[in-house]
Design a protein around this motif. Structure first.
Motif, PDB file in Angstrom:
ATOM      1  N   GLN A  85       0.829  -1.204   0.000  1.00 32.22           N
ATOM      2  CA  GLN A  85       0.000   0.000   0.000  1.00 32.22           C
ATOM      3  C   GLN A  85       0.864   1.256   0.000  1.00 32.22           C
ATOM      4  OE1 GLN A  85      -2.760  -0.160   3.258  1.00 32.22           O
ATOM      5  NE2 GLN A  85      -3.705  -2.050   2.542  1.00 32.22           N
ATOM      6  N   GLU A  86       1.926   1.241   0.768  1.00 29.47           N
ATOM      7  CA  GLU A  86       2.835   2.382   0.801  1.00 29.47           C
ATOM      8  C   GLU A  86       3.476   2.608  -0.561  1.00 29.47           C
ATOM      9  OE1 GLU A  86       5.587   1.535   3.929  1.00 29.47           O
ATOM     10  OE2 GLU A  86       4.119   1.907   5.497  1.00 29.47           O
ATOM     11  N   ARG A  87       3.904   1.515  -1.198  1.00 23.26           N
ATOM     12  CA  ARG A  87       4.511   1.611  -2.520  1.00 23.26           C
ATOM     13  C   ARG A  87       3.515   2.134  -3.553  1.00 23.26           C
ATOM     14  NH1 ARG A  87       7.198  -3.872  -4.223  1.00 23.26           N
ATOM     15  NH2 ARG A  87       5.418  -4.368  -2.950  1.00 23.26           N
ATOM     16  N   GLU A  88       2.287   1.626  -3.479  1.00 21.32           N
ATOM     17  CA  GLU A  88       1.252   2.058  -4.405  1.00 21.32           C
ATOM     18  C   GLU A  88       0.959   3.554  -4.217  1.00 21.32           C
ATOM     19  OE1 GLU A  88      -2.923   0.254  -6.056  1.00 21.32           O
ATOM     20  OE2 GLU A  88      -2.602   0.199  -3.891  1.00 21.32           O
ATOM     21  N   CYS A  89       0.840   3.993  -2.990  1.00 22.72           N
ATOM     22  CA  CYS A  89       0.600   5.419  -2.711  1.00 22.72           C
ATOM     23  C   CYS A  89       1.754   6.277  -3.213  1.00 22.72           C
ATOM     24  CB  CYS A  89       0.395   5.653  -1.218  1.00 22.72           C
ATOM     25  SG  CYS A  89      -1.170   5.040  -0.608  1.00 22.72           S
ATOM     26  N   ARG A  90       2.966   5.811  -2.996  1.00 20.31           N
ATOM     27  CA  ARG A  90       4.144   6.555  -3.446  1.00 20.31           C
ATOM     28  C   ARG A  90       4.151   6.671  -4.966  1.00 20.31           C
ATOM     29  NH1 ARG A  90       8.997   5.411  -5.385  1.00 20.31           N
ATOM     30  NH2 ARG A  90       8.751   3.195  -5.096  1.00 20.31           N
ATOM     31  N   LEU A  91       3.816   5.568  -5.664  1.00 19.79           N
ATOM     32  CA  LEU A  91       3.810   5.604  -7.124  1.00 19.79           C
ATOM     33  C   LEU A  91       2.703   6.496  -7.667  1.00 19.79           C
ATOM     34  CD1 LEU A  91       4.692   1.897  -7.947  1.00 19.79           C
ATOM     35  CD2 LEU A  91       6.104   3.923  -8.355  1.00 19.79           C
ATOM     36  N   TYR A  92       1.529   6.463  -7.043  1.00 24.03           N
ATOM     37  CA  TYR A  92       0.454   7.367  -7.467  1.00 24.03           C
ATOM     38  C   TYR A  92       0.875   8.820  -7.267  1.00 24.03           C
ATOM     39  CZ  TYR A  92      -3.319   4.066  -8.494  1.00 24.03           C
ATOM     40  OH  TYR A  92      -4.104   3.096  -9.062  1.00 24.03           O
ATOM     41  N   ASN A  93       1.542   9.092  -6.163  1.00 23.14           N
ATOM     42  CA  ASN A  93       2.018  10.439  -5.889  1.00 23.14           C
ATOM     43  C   ASN A  93       3.062  10.870  -6.926  1.00 23.14           C
ATOM     44  OD1 ASN A  93       2.058  12.832  -4.347  1.00 23.14           O
ATOM     45  ND2 ASN A  93       3.929  12.142  -3.328  1.00 23.14           N
ATOM     46  N   LEU A  94       3.990   9.967  -7.249  1.00 25.48           N
ATOM     47  CA  LEU A  94       4.986  10.277  -8.274  1.00 25.48           C
ATOM     48  C   LEU A  94       4.320  10.532  -9.625  1.00 25.48           C
ATOM     49  CD1 LEU A  94       7.819   7.714  -7.425  1.00 25.48           C
ATOM     50  CD2 LEU A  94       7.936  10.205  -7.258  1.00 25.48           C
ATOM     51  N   PHE A  95       3.295   9.728  -9.939  1.00 25.69           N
ATOM     52  CA  PHE A  95       2.576   9.909 -11.203  1.00 25.69           C
ATOM     53  C   PHE A  95       1.876  11.264 -11.220  1.00 25.69           C
ATOM     54  CE2 PHE A  95      -1.144   9.501 -13.947  1.00 25.69           C
ATOM     55  CZ  PHE A  95      -0.577   9.021 -15.118  1.00 25.69           C
ATOM     56  N   ASP A  96       1.189  11.596 -10.137  1.00 25.86           N
ATOM     57  CA  ASP A  96       0.459  12.867 -10.066  1.00 25.86           C
ATOM     58  C   ASP A  96       1.388  14.066 -10.202  1.00 25.86           C
ATOM     59  OD1 ASP A  96      -1.969  11.592  -9.757  1.00 25.86           O
ATOM     60  OD2 ASP A  96      -2.002  11.799  -7.568  1.00 25.86           O
ATOM     61  N   ASN A  97       2.584  13.958  -9.639  1.00 21.88           N
ATOM     62  CA  ASN A  97       3.517  15.079  -9.628  1.00 21.88           C
ATOM     63  C   ASN A  97       4.568  15.009 -10.734  1.00 21.88           C
ATOM     64  OD1 ASN A  97       2.372  16.329  -7.301  1.00 21.88           O
ATOM     65  ND2 ASN A  97       3.332  14.732  -6.068  1.00 21.88           N
ATOM     66  N   PHE A  98       4.419  14.042 -11.637  1.00 16.45           N
ATOM     67  CA  PHE A  98       5.418  13.878 -12.699  1.00 16.45           C
ATOM     68  C   PHE A  98       5.440  15.120 -13.585  1.00 16.45           C
ATOM     69  CE2 PHE A  98       7.200  12.509 -16.703  1.00 16.45           C
ATOM     70  CZ  PHE A  98       8.276  11.735 -16.297  1.00 16.45           C
ATOM     71  N   ALA A  99       6.634  15.623 -13.867  1.00 16.56           N
ATOM     72  CA  ALA A  99       6.797  16.786 -14.737  1.00 16.56           C
ATOM     73  C   ALA A  99       8.168  16.712 -15.392  1.00 16.56           C
ATOM     74  CB  ALA A  99       6.669  18.072 -13.926  1.00 16.56           C
ATOM     75  N   SER A 100       8.317  17.444 -16.469  1.00 12.30           N
ATOM     76  CA  SER A 100       9.617  17.488 -17.135  1.00 12.30           C
ATOM     77  C   SER A 100      10.602  18.264 -16.258  1.00 12.30           C
ATOM     78  CB  SER A 100       9.487  18.145 -18.505  1.00 12.30           C
ATOM     79  OG  SER A 100       9.068  19.479 -18.359  1.00 12.30           O
ATOM     80  N   VAL A 101      11.855  17.982 -16.470  1.00  6.28           N
ATOM     81  CA  VAL A 101      12.929  18.642 -15.728  1.00  6.28           C
ATOM     82  C   VAL A 101      13.620  19.613 -16.681  1.00  6.28           C
ATOM     83  CG1 VAL A 101      15.120  18.246 -14.520  1.00  6.28           C
ATOM     84  CG2 VAL A 101      13.236  16.624 -14.257  1.00  6.28           C
ATOM     85  N   GLN A 102      13.958  20.794 -16.192  1.00  7.79           N
ATOM     86  CA  GLN A 102      14.618  21.820 -17.004  1.00  7.79           C
ATOM     87  C   GLN A 102      15.842  21.242 -17.711  1.00  7.79           C
ATOM     88  OE1 GLN A 102      13.514  24.998 -17.321  1.00  7.79           O
ATOM     89  NE2 GLN A 102      15.160  25.516 -18.731  1.00  7.79           N
ATOM     90  N   GLY A 103      15.936  21.424 -19.017  1.00  8.84           N
ATOM     91  CA  GLY A 103      17.080  20.966 -19.796  1.00  8.84           C
ATOM     92  C   GLY A 103      17.037  19.502 -20.198  1.00  8.84           C
ATOM     93  N   GLU A 104      15.991  18.808 -19.847  1.00  7.39           N
ATOM     94  CA  GLU A 104      15.854  17.384 -20.139  1.00  7.39           C
ATOM     95  C   GLU A 104      15.451  17.190 -21.608  1.00  7.39           C
ATOM     96  OE1 GLU A 104      13.764  13.928 -17.587  1.00  7.39           O
ATOM     97  OE2 GLU A 104      12.434  15.569 -18.143  1.00  7.39           O
ATOM     98  N   THR A 105      16.059  16.218 -22.258  1.00  3.03           N
ATOM     99  CA  THR A 105      15.671  15.904 -23.631  1.00  3.03           C
ATOM    100  C   THR A 105      14.388  15.090 -23.619  1.00  3.03           C
ATOM    101  OG1 THR A 105      16.871  13.808 -23.724  1.00  3.03           O
ATOM    102  CG2 THR A 105      18.103  15.806 -24.354  1.00  3.03           C
ATOM    103  N   LEU A 106      13.764  14.987 -24.777  1.00  7.70           N
ATOM    104  CA  LEU A 106      12.535  14.199 -24.884  1.00  7.70           C
ATOM    105  C   LEU A 106      12.799  12.737 -24.546  1.00  7.70           C
ATOM    106  CD1 LEU A 106       9.514  14.120 -25.620  1.00  7.70           C
ATOM    107  CD2 LEU A 106      10.207  13.652 -27.984  1.00  7.70           C
TER     108      LEU A 106
END
Length: 176
Positions: A85-106
């Protein structure tokens, strides 16, 4: 026979009276069936020990009987559901907050996103295709907005997967 070892414990060696002293029988003194059971006891113990993560192994490797090892492993793994459950919550949180990083290539962005989705699939998490695709597109930087609009107009986010979206977008990376 190995399951019997795990469920009921190892073969108990019968004792023999010799010179007025009682001692357990030697392996060579066992019947063929008893020797087979003893071999299965050893195999069951080895199979359990080899399949354990190193941290759990360190806690149970002093045990010699498959049943004792298995009982301790069951006790140690009782927290697994909470860990899941902790892992699942962490992954959902990472998914929700996923964003590109400055200078990152596609391709770097795609690789990070793929890792996240693979981690989610590994523990059995499922999400709708349109949700994954929308996240993949909407988390790209602003310079991709023209191409994202084009993708949304030409591709079905319900049937296309993010791998195909990446392939399409990578053709336009030099223009973005």
């Amino acid at each position: 026979m190995m399951l019997d070892s795990i469920d009921n414990g190892s073969l108990v060696y019968l004792t023999v009276e010799e010179d007025g002293q009682t001692r357990p029988k030697k392996y060579s003194e066992l019947t063929e069936a008893q020797q087979l059971q003893d071999d299965c006891d050893v195999q069951a113990t080895n199979i359990i020990l080899h399949g354990l993560p190193s941290d759990v192994y360190a806690l149970v490797n002093h045990q010699e009987v498959a049943k004792d090892i298995w009982d301790n492993v069951k006790l140690l793994m009782k927290g697994t559901e909470l860990s899941y459950q902790e892992r699942e919550c962490r992954l959902y949180n990472l998914f929700d907050n996923f964003a590109s990083v400055q200078g990152e290539t596609l391709s770097e962005y795609y690789w990070r996103f793929s890792q996240l989705i693979n981690d989610m699939h590994t523990i059995g998490m499922t999400m709708q295709q349109v949700q994954v695709n929308t996240k993949f597109l909407n988390a790209l930087p602003l310079e991709w907005s023209k191409f994202i609009t084009d993708v949304k107009l030409t591709k079905s986010l319900y049937t296309t997967n993010y791998d195909q979206l990446y392939a399409y977008l990578s053709q336009h990376e030099q223009h973005a």
